[in-house]
Every structure is written in C-alpha cells, then in structure tokens.
Design a protein around this motif. Structure first.
Motif, PDB file in Angstrom:
ATOM      1  N   VAL A 178      -5.043   4.028 -26.594  1.00 11.96           N
ATOM      2  CA  VAL A 178      -3.658   3.582 -26.411  1.00 11.96           C
ATOM      3  C   VAL A 178      -3.047   4.169 -25.142  1.00 11.96           C
ATOM      4  O   VAL A 178      -1.874   3.917 -24.844  1.00 11.96           O
ATOM      5  N   SER A 179      -3.829   4.935 -24.387  1.00 11.88           N
ATOM      6  CA  SER A 179      -3.326   5.538 -23.153  1.00 11.88           C
ATOM      7  C   SER A 179      -3.691   4.656 -21.956  1.00 11.88           C
ATOM      8  O   SER A 179      -4.809   4.147 -21.873  1.00 11.88           O
ATOM      9  N   PRO A 180      -2.754   4.483 -21.022  1.00  7.45           N
ATOM     10  CA  PRO A 180      -3.064   3.655 -19.849  1.00  7.45           C
ATOM     11  C   PRO A 180      -4.101   4.323 -18.950  1.00  7.45           C
ATOM     12  O   PRO A 180      -4.020   5.524 -18.686  1.00  7.45           O
ATOM     13  N   TRP A 181      -5.074   3.530 -18.491  1.00  9.80           N
ATOM     14  CA  TRP A 181      -6.117   4.049 -17.623  1.00  9.80           C
ATOM     15  C   TRP A 181      -5.923   3.574 -16.178  1.00  9.80           C
ATOM     16  O   TRP A 181      -6.061   4.352 -15.245  1.00  9.80           O
ATOM     17  N   ALA A 182      -5.606   2.297 -15.981  1.00 10.48           N
ATOM     18  CA  ALA A 182      -5.464   1.782 -14.622  1.00 10.48           C
ATOM     19  C   ALA A 182      -4.627   0.515 -14.605  1.00 10.48           C
ATOM     20  O   ALA A 182      -4.752  -0.341 -15.483  1.00 10.48           O
ATOM     21  N   VAL A 183      -3.768   0.426 -13.607  1.00 10.52           N
ATOM     22  CA  VAL A 183      -3.042  -0.813 -13.309  1.00 10.52           C
ATOM     23  C   VAL A 183      -3.571  -1.327 -11.975  1.00 10.52           C
ATOM     24  O   VAL A 183      -3.601  -0.593 -10.991  1.00 10.52           O
ATOM     25  N   HIS A 184      -3.991  -2.579 -11.958  1.00  2.00           N
ATOM     26  CA  HIS A 184      -4.576  -3.187 -10.766  1.00  2.00           C
ATOM     27  C   HIS A 184      -3.630  -4.228 -10.162  1.00  2.00           C
ATOM     28  O   HIS A 184      -2.542  -4.464 -10.658  1.00  2.00           O
ATOM     29  N   ALA A 216      -8.751  -0.875   1.856  1.00  4.27           N
ATOM     30  CA  ALA A 216      -9.639  -0.262   0.868  1.00  4.27           C
ATOM     31  C   ALA A 216      -8.860   0.738   0.022  1.00  4.27           C
ATOM     32  O   ALA A 216      -7.898   1.357   0.480  1.00  4.27           O
ATOM     33  N   GLU A 217      -9.302   0.862  -1.221  1.00  6.79           N
ATOM     34  CA  GLU A 217      -8.712   1.835  -2.136  1.00  6.79           C
ATOM     35  C   GLU A 217      -9.834   2.513  -2.905  1.00  6.79           C
ATOM     36  O   GLU A 217     -10.987   2.060  -2.883  1.00  6.79           O
ATOM     37  N   SER A 218      -9.508   3.596  -3.587  1.00  5.68           N
ATOM     38  CA  SER A 218     -10.525   4.308  -4.356  1.00  5.68           C
ATOM     39  C   SER A 218     -11.060   3.408  -5.476  1.00  5.68           C
ATOM     40  O   SER A 218     -10.360   2.540  -5.982  1.00  5.68           O
ATOM     41  N   TRP A 219     -12.304   3.623  -5.819  1.00  5.31           N
ATOM     42  CA  TRP A 219     -12.948   2.846  -6.874  1.00  5.31           C
ATOM     43  C   TRP A 219     -12.500   3.418  -8.218  1.00  5.31           C
ATOM     44  O   TRP A 219     -12.670   4.605  -8.486  1.00  5.31           O
ATOM     45  N   ARG A 220     -11.882   2.582  -9.053  1.00  5.49           N
ATOM     46  CA  ARG A 220     -11.375   3.062 -10.341  1.00  5.49           C
ATOM     47  C   ARG A 220     -11.872   2.155 -11.465  1.00  5.49           C
ATOM     48  O   ARG A 220     -11.143   1.303 -11.980  1.00  5.49           O
ATOM     49  N   PRO A 221     -13.135   2.304 -11.839  1.00  8.93           N
ATOM     50  CA  PRO A 221     -13.681   1.487 -12.924  1.00  8.93           C
ATOM     51  C   PRO A 221     -13.285   2.051 -14.290  1.00  8.93           C
ATOM     52  O   PRO A 221     -12.629   3.089 -14.393  1.00  8.93           O
ATOM     53  N   GLY A 222     -13.717   1.377 -15.330  1.00 12.30           N
ATOM     54  CA  GLY A 222     -13.528   1.900 -16.669  1.00 12.30           C
ATOM     55  C   GLY A 222     -12.261   1.412 -17.333  1.00 12.30           C
ATOM     56  O   GLY A 222     -11.470   0.658 -16.765  1.00 12.30           O
ATOM     57  N   GLY A 223     -12.053   1.891 -18.533  1.00 14.97           N
ATOM     58  CA  GLY A 223     -10.939   1.431 -19.340  1.00 14.97           C
ATOM     59  C   GLY A 223     -11.248   0.072 -19.951  1.00 14.97           C
ATOM     60  O   GLY A 223     -12.190  -0.609 -19.564  1.00 14.97           O
ATOM     61  N   GLU A 224     -10.438  -0.306 -20.922  1.00 13.74           N
ATOM     62  CA  GLU A 224     -10.645  -1.568 -21.607  1.00 13.74           C
ATOM     63  C   GLU A 224      -9.409  -2.448 -21.476  1.00 13.74           C
ATOM     64  O   GLU A 224      -8.276  -1.945 -21.440  1.00 13.74           O
ATOM     65  N   LEU A 227       0.824  -1.206   0.000  1.00 10.81           N
ATOM     66  CA  LEU A 227       0.000   0.000   0.000  1.00 10.81           C
ATOM     67  C   LEU A 227       0.861   1.260   0.000  1.00 10.81           C
ATOM     68  O   LEU A 227       0.534   2.256  -0.660  1.00 10.81           O
ATOM     69  N   GLN A 228       1.974   1.230   0.734  1.00  9.12           N
ATOM     70  CA  GLN A 228       2.887   2.370   0.737  1.00  9.12           C
ATOM     71  C   GLN A 228       3.429   2.626  -0.664  1.00  9.12           C
ATOM     72  O   GLN A 228       3.489   3.770  -1.131  1.00  9.12           O
ATOM     73  N   LEU A 229       3.828   1.558  -1.337  1.00  9.65           N
ATOM     74  CA  LEU A 229       4.392   1.689  -2.676  1.00  9.65           C
ATOM     75  C   LEU A 229       3.328   2.086  -3.694  1.00  9.65           C
ATOM     76  O   LEU A 229       3.608   2.869  -4.621  1.00  9.65           O
ATOM     77  N   GLN A 230       2.120   1.596  -3.526  1.00 11.89           N
ATOM     78  CA  GLN A 230       1.024   2.009  -4.388  1.00 11.89           C
ATOM     79  C   GLN A 230       0.744   3.501  -4.226  1.00 11.89           C
ATOM     80  O   GLN A 230       0.500   4.217  -5.211  1.00 11.89           O
ATOM     81  N   SER A 231       0.808   3.983  -2.998  1.00 11.45           N
ATOM     82  CA  SER A 231       0.623   5.419  -2.750  1.00 11.45           C
ATOM     83  C   SER A 231       1.717   6.232  -3.425  1.00 11.45           C
ATOM     84  O   SER A 231       1.448   7.294  -3.993  1.00 11.45           O
ATOM     85  N   THR A 232       2.944   5.736  -3.365  1.00 11.95           N
ATOM     86  CA  THR A 232       4.043   6.416  -4.050  1.00 11.95           C
ATOM     87  C   THR A 232       3.771   6.512  -5.545  1.00 11.95           C
ATOM     88  O   THR A 232       3.989   7.562  -6.173  1.00 11.95           O
ATOM     89  N   CYS A 246      -3.396   4.426 -11.267  1.00  9.33           N
ATOM     90  CA  CYS A 246      -3.846   3.347 -10.381  1.00  9.33           C
ATOM     91  C   CYS A 246      -4.742   3.938  -9.305  1.00  9.33           C
ATOM     92  O   CYS A 246      -4.803   5.157  -9.125  1.00  9.33           O
ATOM     93  N   ALA A 247      -5.432   3.058  -8.603  1.00 11.45           N
ATOM     94  CA  ALA A 247      -6.292   3.490  -7.502  1.00 11.45           C
ATOM     95  C   ALA A 247      -5.448   3.999  -6.339  1.00 11.45           C
ATOM     96  O   ALA A 247      -4.291   3.601  -6.167  1.00 11.45           O
ATOM     97  N   ARG A 248      -6.029   4.867  -5.527  1.00 19.08           N
ATOM     98  CA  ARG A 248      -5.341   5.411  -4.359  1.00 19.08           C
ATOM     99  C   ARG A 248      -5.766   4.653  -3.097  1.00 19.08           C
ATOM    100  O   ARG A 248      -6.960   4.542  -2.819  1.00 19.08           O
TER     101      ARG A 248
END
Length: 311
Positions: free
Chosen positions: A205-211, A95-103, A64-69, A77-79
């Motif tokens: 072609v743009s990144p939306w989210a890494v889970h 828990a993290e922020s809800w980040r739906p969407g993207g393909e 979680l610390q590294l994800q925040s970084t 990515c989600a916060r």
C-alpha cells in the motif's frame, strides 16, 4: 525519424552525455504524441531511462526541474540525470535514473481511490509554491480549451480521420464540459496531468514510483484533481472510474490537503473528470476500438454534468 536512425542518434547522445555504456531500445507508445523509451547501462552512472519525444525543449526542461524538486523532497520518482537536448528532426531527449519495480494497482475501488488521491495531495503540497510558467499547453487528454477555438486540440493524424464516427452525444458532452471549464477563473497551479494507475507503482500500500513527468500541467488545482478522479483507475485500457470512486477520490484529496473545495471548485472538478474519458471515447470511435471509455462515459455523463453545474 525511423527507429534505426533514432537509435544511432540516441546512442551518440548517451555516449557524449552519460559516458560509455550500452543502449537498448525498449518500446514506443502511441497516444496523443509518440514517445520512445530506451535503457542505457552507463559504466559510470549505472542504468538510466532515456526518453525521446516530439516536444518543446523549453517545456520538457521545466518538467525536469519540477521532477527534481519532487524527488529532492522525498517524493517517489526517478531522478533526472541530464537536461534536455534536441535531436533531429523535432525530437528532444533526456535521461533519468532507472526505477524499476513496484506493482500497478488494477482495482479502481474506494480504498485505492483514497490512496491515489492522498499521493496526489502529497505532490500538490510539494509543488504548490512552484510557478506554472513554462509548461505551455497541456496534453490533449487535459486540453479542453485549445487557443484555436476548436473543440478538440489539434492533432493532424486524428483530425484527418472521419469525424462522423464520433457519436453526437460525445461531441455534445465535450462542448458542454469545454464551455463550463472556460468559464472558470481559478488560478493555475502545477500538477500531474496523467494520474492513471498505469503511471503509478506500489509496494503493497506504499507508493513506489510515479512515472510520466512529461505530463505536468498548469491548470487549476480543482481541474487537476477532477481529471485524476475520473482517470485514476485506468490501466492499459483507459476508462472512467465509477461515480462513487471519483467522489471518494475528490473527498480524500480534500482531507489530505486539509481544505475543502469551494462550490466553484467542486463544479470544475466534476467537469474536468469527464475530459480524459471524452478524449478516449473519441479515440475509440475514430480508431474503432472496443468502446470501454465510451460506454462508461455514456452511462455516467448526466450525473457528472449535473454535479458540474451543467444543466
């Protein structure tokens, strides 16, 4: 912990930590480990993703610390919205922020190899100064040298199955890869250890989210890149990318980072490219699933082993 009892515990935790809201159970995933995903619609904070898994609280806290970084550096990515807490028995929750969407990209072609590798390089640049301490053992699909001295990392459910179902050549390849990677003394860095297409979302072609930030690992950079080069095209059914796509992935990562791998790093990368497919091929054999990874592994292993310096 049965699902109804877990729902009660998670709901109580959400109300205490996130305030009033409504909890909805979404899914559970069976992989090397079992995780449970919920959505909590908080009156004060909006929708949150809540994840429960049988993990070390110390390891997840570091993730979680590294994800925040990463998110603070502008990475898609989600916060994280909470720290990690323990649930009974032996489960942790955050828990993290809800980040739906993207393909999700479903094409493992060379163009996608370049985009995926470039995004991994962006993350490496963000995390390159972060200490790998606290991440512990990698997940089983990246754990090629378990401290037990056994070939495969321990998994009570899988280990209790009939191991004779696993083809001999899979075991032989796994042993060769494990020995090659054990002979590497490259320094450890922080990286994403489950770089599959199913964990990435795109807006064109743009990144939306890494889970899947639970899968951060402390391994040599070349091993992280190599494993990703073999697994990046995997969607709901894990497979092994083509040799050409893996080669393009490694080359594109080097270009994005502005530094070529050494001969040693190239060998480590190609060795590591096999391990996620080996893990999946073993699972296919034990669970008698369609041999998607097994077939690709059987076809490509000789050339990948040669590039890994295994004769």
């Amino acid at each position: 912990m049965v699902m109804a009892a877990m729902h009660v515990q998670v709901e109580a935790w959400c109300l205490r930590v996130l305030g009033h809201g409504i909890l909805t159970s979404l899914r559970s995933d069976a992989g090397g480990q079992m995780s449970y995903l919920f959505r909590f619609d908080s009156d004060d904070r909006g929708p949150c993703a809540v994840k429960v898994r049988p993990e070390s609280a110390r390891r997840i806290s570091r993730c979680l610390q590294l994800q925040s970084t990463a998110v603070n550096s502008g990475f898609p990515c989600a916060r994280p919205m909470t720290g990690v807490d323990k649930l009974d028995p032996g489960m942790v929750v955050s828990a993290e922020s809800w980040r739906p969407g993207g393909e999700m990209n479903t094409d493992g072609d060379l163009a996608f190899a370049r985009r995926s590798a470039s995004l991994l390089a962006d993350l490496a640049a963000i995390l390159e100064k972060e200490s790998p301490a606290g991440l512990g053992a990698p997940p089983p699909w990246m754990h090629w040298n378990p401290p037990t001295g056994r070939l495969w990392p321990p998994n009570p459910v899988v280990d209790a199955m009939d191991q004779d179902r696993v083809p001999e050549h899979v075991t032989a390849i796994a042993r060769a890869v494990s020995e090659r990677l054990a002979n590497s003394s490259l320094p450890l860095v922080v990286g994403h250890g489950d770089w599959e297409s199913q964990n990435l979302r795109w807006d064109g072609v743009s990144p939306w989210a890494v889970h899947d930030w639970d899968s951060l690992v402390a391994l040599p950079a070349a091993a992280i890149v190599g494993a990703a080069s073999g697994a990046f095209a995997s969607t709901s059914v894990p497979t092994l990318a083509s040799l050409e796509a893996s080669d393009e992935f490694i080359h594109s990562y080097e270009q994005a980072r502005g530094q070529l791998f050494t001969a040693e790093e190239h060998e480590v990368a190609w060795a590591a490219s096999l391990w996620p497919a080996l893990h999946n091929a073993r699972g296919e054999s034990l669970f008698q699933s369609p041999p998607t990874a097994l077939q690709a592994l059987t076809e490509q292993a000789p050339q990948r082993l040669q590039r890994a310096g295994v004769r």
